[in-house]
Design a protein around this motif. Structure first.
Motif, PDB file in Angstrom:
ATOM      1  N   LYS A 192       0.825  -1.220   0.000  1.00 41.47           N
ATOM      2  CA  LYS A 192       0.000   0.000   0.000  1.00 41.47           C
ATOM      3  C   LYS A 192       0.856   1.265   0.000  1.00 41.47           C
ATOM      4  N   GLY A 193       2.179   1.103  -0.120  1.00 41.39           N
ATOM      5  CA  GLY A 193       3.057   2.259  -0.189  1.00 41.39           C
ATOM      6  C   GLY A 193       3.522   2.798   1.149  1.00 41.39           C
ATOM      7  N   VAL A 194       3.356   2.011   2.209  1.00 45.18           N
ATOM      8  CA  VAL A 194       3.775   2.429   3.546  1.00 45.18           C
ATOM      9  C   VAL A 194       5.249   2.081   3.746  1.00 45.18           C
ATOM     10  N   LYS A 195       6.005   2.990   4.348  1.00 40.13           N
ATOM     11  CA  LYS A 195       7.388   2.707   4.748  1.00 40.13           C
ATOM     12  C   LYS A 195       7.306   1.783   5.951  1.00 40.13           C
ATOM     13  N   VAL A 196       7.828   0.558   5.838  1.00 42.13           N
ATOM     14  CA  VAL A 196       7.706  -0.441   6.896  1.00 42.13           C
ATOM     15  C   VAL A 196       9.041  -0.636   7.593  1.00 42.13           C
ATOM     16  N   LEU A 197       9.018  -0.523   8.906  1.00 44.66           N
ATOM     17  CA  LEU A 197      10.145  -0.920   9.744  1.00 44.66           C
ATOM     18  C   LEU A 197       9.816  -2.321  10.221  1.00 44.66           C
ATOM     19  N   LEU A 198      10.566  -3.287   9.726  1.00 46.98           N
ATOM     20  CA  LEU A 198      10.294  -4.697   9.969  1.00 46.98           C
ATOM     21  C   LEU A 198      11.024  -5.129  11.233  1.00 46.98           C
ATOM     22  N   GLY A 199      10.301  -5.243  12.329  1.00 49.91           N
ATOM     23  CA  GLY A 199      10.893  -5.612  13.612  1.00 49.91           C
ATOM     24  C   GLY A 199      11.296  -7.071  13.634  1.00 49.91           C
ATOM     25  N   ALA A 200      12.586  -7.307  13.942  1.00 48.34           N
ATOM     26  CA  ALA A 200      13.112  -8.672  13.935  1.00 48.34           C
ATOM     27  C   ALA A 200      14.090  -8.866  15.084  1.00 48.34           C
ATOM     28  N   ARG A 201      13.984  -9.994  15.773  1.00 51.56           N
ATOM     29  CA  ARG A 201      14.975 -10.318  16.808  1.00 51.56           C
ATOM     30  C   ARG A 201      16.335 -10.569  16.180  1.00 51.56           C
ATOM     31  N   ASN A 202      16.345 -11.227  15.022  1.00 49.49           N
ATOM     32  CA  ASN A 202      17.584 -11.511  14.304  1.00 49.49           C
ATOM     33  C   ASN A 202      17.663 -10.542  13.123  1.00 49.49           C
ATOM     34  N   LEU A 203      18.540  -9.551  13.233  1.00 50.40           N
ATOM     35  CA  LEU A 203      18.617  -8.489  12.232  1.00 50.40           C
ATOM     36  C   LEU A 203      18.989  -9.017  10.854  1.00 50.40           C
ATOM     37  N   GLN A 204      19.880  -9.990  10.775  1.00 50.98           N
ATOM     38  CA  GLN A 204      20.267 -10.539   9.472  1.00 50.98           C
ATOM     39  C   GLN A 204      19.083 -11.192   8.766  1.00 50.98           C
ATOM     40  N   SER A 205      18.302 -11.955   9.497  1.00 46.66           N
ATOM     41  CA  SER A 205      17.105 -12.566   8.910  1.00 46.66           C
ATOM     42  C   SER A 205      16.133 -11.482   8.465  1.00 46.66           C
ATOM     43  N   GLY A 206      15.978 -10.472   9.305  1.00 50.88           N
ATOM     44  CA  GLY A 206      15.087  -9.364   8.977  1.00 50.88           C
ATOM     45  C   GLY A 206      15.513  -8.625   7.724  1.00 50.88           C
ATOM     46  N   GLN A 207      16.817  -8.424   7.554  1.00 51.35           N
ATOM     47  CA  GLN A 207      17.323  -7.723   6.374  1.00 51.35           C
ATOM     48  C   GLN A 207      17.044  -8.503   5.102  1.00 51.35           C
ATOM     49  N   LYS A 208      17.194  -9.810   5.171  1.00 52.70           N
ATOM     50  CA  LYS A 208      16.906 -10.649   4.001  1.00 52.70           C
ATOM     51  C   LYS A 208      15.429 -10.546   3.621  1.00 52.70           C
ATOM     52  N   ILE A 209      14.577 -10.632   4.610  1.00 49.48           N
ATOM     53  CA  ILE A 209      13.138 -10.551   4.358  1.00 49.48           C
ATOM     54  C   ILE A 209      12.755  -9.160   3.857  1.00 49.48           C
ATOM     55  N   ALA A 210      13.343  -8.128   4.455  1.00 46.72           N
ATOM     56  CA  ALA A 210      13.044  -6.752   4.036  1.00 46.72           C
ATOM     57  C   ALA A 210      13.376  -6.551   2.561  1.00 46.72           C
ATOM     58  N   THR A 211      14.506  -7.093   2.136  1.00 49.31           N
ATOM     59  CA  THR A 211      14.896  -6.986   0.732  1.00 49.31           C
ATOM     60  C   THR A 211      13.881  -7.686  -0.161  1.00 49.31           C
ATOM     61  N   GLU A 212      13.402  -8.833   0.280  1.00 52.95           N
ATOM     62  CA  GLU A 212      12.458  -9.621  -0.517  1.00 52.95           C
ATOM     63  C   GLU A 212      11.097  -8.954  -0.653  1.00 52.95           C
ATOM     64  N   ILE A 213      10.648  -8.233   0.364  1.00 53.27           N
ATOM     65  CA  ILE A 213       9.283  -7.690   0.315  1.00 53.27           C
ATOM     66  C   ILE A 213       9.217  -6.198   0.008  1.00 53.27           C
ATOM     67  N   SER A 214      10.371  -5.555  -0.141  1.00 58.02           N
ATOM     68  CA  SER A 214      10.355  -4.142  -0.531  1.00 58.02           C
ATOM     69  C   SER A 214       9.702  -4.003  -1.896  1.00 58.02           C
ATOM     70  N   THR A 215       9.053  -2.883  -2.116  1.00 60.00           N
ATOM     71  CA  THR A 215       8.398  -2.605  -3.391  1.00 60.00           C
ATOM     72  C   THR A 215       8.986  -1.321  -3.976  1.00 60.00           C
ATOM     73  N   PRO A 216       8.728  -1.059  -5.235  1.00 64.22           N
ATOM     74  CA  PRO A 216       9.214   0.201  -5.812  1.00 64.22           C
ATOM     75  C   PRO A 216       8.658   1.434  -5.083  1.00 64.22           C
ATOM     76  N   ASP A 217       7.476   1.310  -4.535  1.00 61.55           N
ATOM     77  CA  ASP A 217       6.840   2.439  -3.855  1.00 61.55           C
ATOM     78  C   ASP A 217       7.118   2.504  -2.361  1.00 61.55           C
ATOM     79  N   ALA A 218       7.599   1.417  -1.783  1.00 60.23           N
ATOM     80  CA  ALA A 218       7.808   1.398  -0.329  1.00 60.23           C
ATOM     81  C   ALA A 218       8.999   0.523   0.026  1.00 60.23           C
ATOM     82  N   GLN A 219      10.017   1.171   0.539  1.00 59.32           N
ATOM     83  CA  GLN A 219      11.210   0.453   0.987  1.00 59.32           C
ATOM     84  C   GLN A 219      10.944  -0.112   2.382  1.00 59.32           C
ATOM     85  N   VAL A 220      11.230  -1.379   2.575  1.00 58.63           N
ATOM     86  CA  VAL A 220      11.085  -2.019   3.872  1.00 58.63           C
ATOM     87  C   VAL A 220      12.468  -2.048   4.524  1.00 58.63           C
TER      88      VAL A 220
END
Length: 113
Positions: free
Chosen positions: A28-56
């Motif tokens: 929906k174009g929201v800037k998402v801060l993806l809360g993760a206990r394991n930052l490395q896992s979170g970074q991988k997921i953030a990269t996968e779900i980022s969109t052209p309109d909203a960086q995760v």
């Protein structure tokens, strides 16, 4: 990110409902801060779900660790100056006490936080 783009923090966002919520908000174009206990896992997921309109962006967040909460509050304040949406999705694990009943697990967990 634009000044009008909403900013959301989703705790427990590396799997399950939290991940689905983070994906939906990013869609929906929201800037998402993806809360993760394991930052490395979170970074991988953030990269996968980022969109052209909203960086995760993955952020370290363990709701049982006050230091990660405090550090994240400072980061949000200094980097963004606001938080528009908070999705408190992080769960608690009851599996650490296999010999206790659910009632005892909840009582033990709540009294030690």
């Amino acid at each position: 990110m634009t000044q009008s783009q909403p900013i959301a923090l989703v705790s427990g966002a590396t799997r399950g409902i939290g991940l689905a919520i983070a994906q939906g908000l990013a869609g929906k174009g929201v800037k998402v801060l993806l809360g993760a206990r394991n930052l490395q896992s979170g970074q991988k997921i953030a990269t996968e779900i980022s969109t052209p309109d909203a960086q995760v962006e993955a952020v370290e967040l363990d709701t049982t660790n006050q230091a990660t909460i405090d550090n994240l509050a400072v980061l949000i304040s200094e980097k963004y100056g606001r938080l528009d949406i908070l999705v408190n999705n992080a769960g608690i694990s009851l599996d650490f006490y296999p010999d206790l009943s659910v009632r005892e697990k909840l009582s033990t967990r709540i009294s030690h936080t």
